[in-house]
Scaffold this active site. Structure first.
Site, short mmCIF file in Angstrom:
data_model
loop_
_atom_site.label_atom_id
_atom_site.label_comp_id
_atom_site.label_asym_id
_atom_site.label_seq_id
_atom_site.Cartn_x
_atom_site.Cartn_y
_atom_site.Cartn_z
N TYR A 12 -1.59 -18.06 3.92
CA TYR A 12 -1.06 -18.53 4.91
C TYR A 12 -1.44 -18.69 5.36
O TYR A 12 -2.68 -18.70 6.10
CB TYR A 12 0.14 -17.61 4.80
CG TYR A 12 1.02 -17.03 3.18
CD1 TYR A 12 0.75 -18.29 2.20
CD2 TYR A 12 2.38 -16.80 3.59
CE1 TYR A 12 2.17 -18.23 1.67
CE2 TYR A 12 3.18 -16.84 2.86
CZ TYR A 12 3.38 -17.09 1.84
OH TYR A 12 4.53 -17.39 0.82
N ARG A 33 -1.65 -7.84 8.69
CA ARG A 33 -2.29 -7.92 6.83
C ARG A 33 -3.00 -9.11 6.69
O ARG A 33 -2.94 -10.38 6.67
CB ARG A 33 -1.00 -8.42 5.69
CG ARG A 33 -1.56 -8.34 4.64
CD ARG A 33 -0.19 -7.56 3.51
NE ARG A 33 -1.15 -6.40 3.08
CZ ARG A 33 -0.35 -6.32 1.78
NH1 ARG A 33 0.57 -7.22 1.29
NH2 ARG A 33 -0.46 -5.66 0.48
N GLN A 58 7.96 -8.14 7.75
CA GLN A 58 6.37 -8.89 7.45
C GLN A 58 7.00 -10.05 7.84
O GLN A 58 7.34 -10.86 7.80
CB GLN A 58 5.92 -9.37 6.40
CG GLN A 58 4.17 -10.07 6.49
CD GLN A 58 4.11 -10.43 5.15
OE1 GLN A 58 4.88 -10.42 3.76
NE2 GLN A 58 2.23 -9.69 5.37
N GLY A 101 3.25 -1.57 -4.65
CA GLY A 101 4.17 -3.09 -4.54
C GLY A 101 4.57 -3.15 -5.69
O GLY A 101 5.39 -2.66 -5.72
N ARG A 102 3.74 -3.69 -6.33
CA ARG A 102 4.69 -3.92 -7.99
C ARG A 102 5.64 -1.80 -8.72
O ARG A 102 6.68 -2.28 -9.59
CB ARG A 102 4.04 -4.76 -9.09
CG ARG A 102 3.94 -6.09 -8.78
CD ARG A 102 2.98 -6.84 -9.56
NE ARG A 102 1.49 -6.19 -8.77
CZ ARG A 102 0.30 -6.81 -9.07
NH1 ARG A 102 0.28 -8.65 -10.28
NH2 ARG A 102 -0.47 -6.51 -8.86
C1 LIG Z 1 6.55 -10.53 -6.51
C2 LIG Z 1 5.91 -10.34 -5.52
C3 LIG Z 1 6.08 -10.67 -4.34
C4 LIG Z 1 4.59 -10.45 -3.77
N1 LIG Z 1 5.26 -10.61 -1.50
C5 LIG Z 1 4.66 -10.51 -1.07
C6 LIG Z 1 5.29 -10.61 0.42
O1 LIG Z 1 5.65 -11.25 0.75
N2 LIG Z 1 3.40 -10.36 1.51
C7 LIG Z 1 2.85 -9.92 1.14
O2 LIG Z 1 2.24 -9.86 1.94
N3 LIG Z 1 2.13 -9.96 -0.37
C8 LIG Z 1 3.38 -10.19 -0.91
N4 LIG Z 1 3.12 -9.95 -2.39
C9 LIG Z 1 1.53 -8.40 -2.46
C10 LIG Z 1 1.98 -7.11 -2.90
O3 LIG Z 1 2.57 -6.76 -0.79
C11 LIG Z 1 0.81 -6.20 -3.33
O4 LIG Z 1 -0.52 -6.56 -2.63
C12 LIG Z 1 0.34 -7.07 -4.51
O5 LIG Z 1 1.43 -7.18 -5.23
C13 LIG Z 1 -0.62 -6.28 -4.63
O6 LIG Z 1 -0.21 -4.54 -4.59
P1 LIG Z 1 0.28 -3.86 -6.89
O7 LIG Z 1 -0.58 -3.89 -7.86
O8 LIG Z 1 0.80 -2.79 -5.90
O9 LIG Z 1 1.59 -4.62 -6.95
C14 LIG Z 1 4.09 -10.33 -3.62
C15 LIG Z 1 3.94 -9.69 -4.94
C16 LIG Z 1 4.70 -10.08 -5.43
C17 LIG Z 1 4.39 -10.13 -7.07
#
Ligand SMILES: Cc1cc2nc3c(=O)[nH]c(=O)nc-3n(C[C@H](O)[C@H](O)[C@H](O)COP(=O)(O)O)c2cc1C
Length: 344
Positions: free
Chosen positions: A173, A221, A100, A315-316
């Site tokens: 962003y 995104r 990304q 993600g998480r």
């Molecule tokens: C610690 C952390 C870092 C993240 N870094 C990014 C990132 O670099 N780019 C991005 O588009 N989203 C980032 N996100 C958002 C995640 O891609 C994702 O959309 C978000 O955590 C919701 O999905 P989840 O509930 O499966 O975690 C980040 C989220 C967390 C918690």
């Protein structure tokens, strides 16, 4: 089951529909170079090849757009050697990998960059911390540099062996700051109606498409809906998705705009942006990814079956449990076998 079906994104064939979405690791070194710890982080999550795709967390395309300490860089040609190791560590597990690309705009950290953050207008994001400095409104010359910065970063990604790139236009962003009326008050060709606010994102896409092989996957995104009063609404997100597709995106990854990646009040609803992703999917021909709150393989399968998305992003759950994909795909296949037994 749908999760196990292959899917083409541009010229790339994905084995299944489960994607690790970008989650910044904070494991680069102080200059933004890839470290062994960063590679191990992704190797552990790709291990066994159970995911269809891994998307590495945001990499800054220029020093001025840097968000955090220990964020990885894709801003310099000298970064390519480290980036090759990052891509290879995921490939070694048999999983394709995107990186990304991001410019944080007003969310950049002056203490790190030594530069006053830039933005479309002198406005911070609604979610910015109290006391975050007001950004400097970008001049025409500042704006003209952005497409080349993104396309140079995409060239490096391609040279490093990544299978595709993702443009970060969500979560407050820089490109999202242009899209949203909450942060874009410009009176020129980059402000005002939606098509003007989208101009910079579309110029970035066009610059990348001109540089990259024609079937090289480019994902956007998209924080198309702000879910905030006065911000972009779902209808705007759908229009933006159409524009992004027409400008050459191969994948639209639906997330939040000025609400960032969360959706207050919807924490218990897997795929909390499904009310955006579903009409977007109906409006475009390219695949649509949905993330936000998906914690189990079964939740992903349900969203795929409901037509909310073509790819389910996690993600998480993967961050916190590196073996998530192995466990969840095993459970899904067992459930699928039981369903067939009952049918037969
Ligand atoms: C610690 C952390 C870092 C993240 N870094 C990014 C990132 O670099 N780019 C991005 O588009 N989203 C980032 N996100 C958002 C995640 O891609 C994702 O959309 C978000 O955590 C919701 O999905 P989840 O509930 O499966 O975690 C980040 C989220 C967390 C918690």
């Amino acid at each position: 089951m749908i999760f196990d079906q292959p899917l083409a994104v541009g010229g790339l064939a994905l084995r299944n529909r489960l994607v690790m979405v970008p989650v910044a690791t904070g494991k680069a070194d102080a200059r933004g170079q890839v470290t062994a710890a960063l590679c191990e982080h992704y190797a552990a999550r790709a291990h066994g090849g159970h995911l269809g795709l891994v998307e590495c967390g945001h990499h800054f395309i220029c020093e001025e757009g840097r968000a955090t300490a220990r964020q990885a860089s894709i801003a310099r040609d000298a970064d390519v050697e480290g980036l090759k190791r990052e891509a290879a560590t995921v490939h070694d597990q048999g999983v394709p990998v995107f990186v990304q690309l991001s410019h944080a705009g007003s969310a950049a950290t002056e203490a790190l960059t030594g530069m006053r953050p830039l933005a479309p207008s002198a406005a911070t994001c609604p979610g910015a911390k109290v006391g975050h400095p007001l950004p400097r409104p970008m001049s025409g010359d500042d704006i003209a540099l952005i497409p080349e910065l993104f396309s140079a970063a995409a060239r490096r990604a391609c040279a490093a062996g990544f299978d595709g790139v993702e443009i970060h236009a969500a979560h407050g962003y820089l490109l999202n700051q242009f899209l949203s009326p909450l942060t874009n008050q410009r009176q020129d060709a980059y402000g005002g109606p939606l098509a003007h606010r989208a101009r910079l994102l579309l110029e970035v896409l066009a610059a990348m498409r001109a540089e990259l092989p024609s079937d090289y996957p480019v994902s956007v995104r998209l924080g198309g809906c702000d879910y905030l009063p006065g911000g972009n609404a779902i209808v705007d997100a759908v229009k933006l998705a159409r524009m992004v597709e027409a400008s050459g995106a191969n994948l639209i990854s639906v997330s939040g705009g000025m609400c960032y990646y969360g959706r207050p009040g919807y924490e218990d609803m897997p795929g909390w942006f499904a009310d955006s992703s579903t009409p977007i999917r109906q409006a475009v021909g390219v695949p649509v990814l949905l993330a936000g709150g998906i914690k189990t393989g079964m939740a992903a399968e349900v969203l795929l079956e409901q037509g909310a998305c073509d790819l389910a992003g996690v993600g998480r759950a993967i961050l916190n449990r590196p073996t998530w994909a192995r466990r969840e795909t095993t459970k899904l296949r067992a459930a699928s076998g039981r369903m067939e037994d009952n049918a037969g």
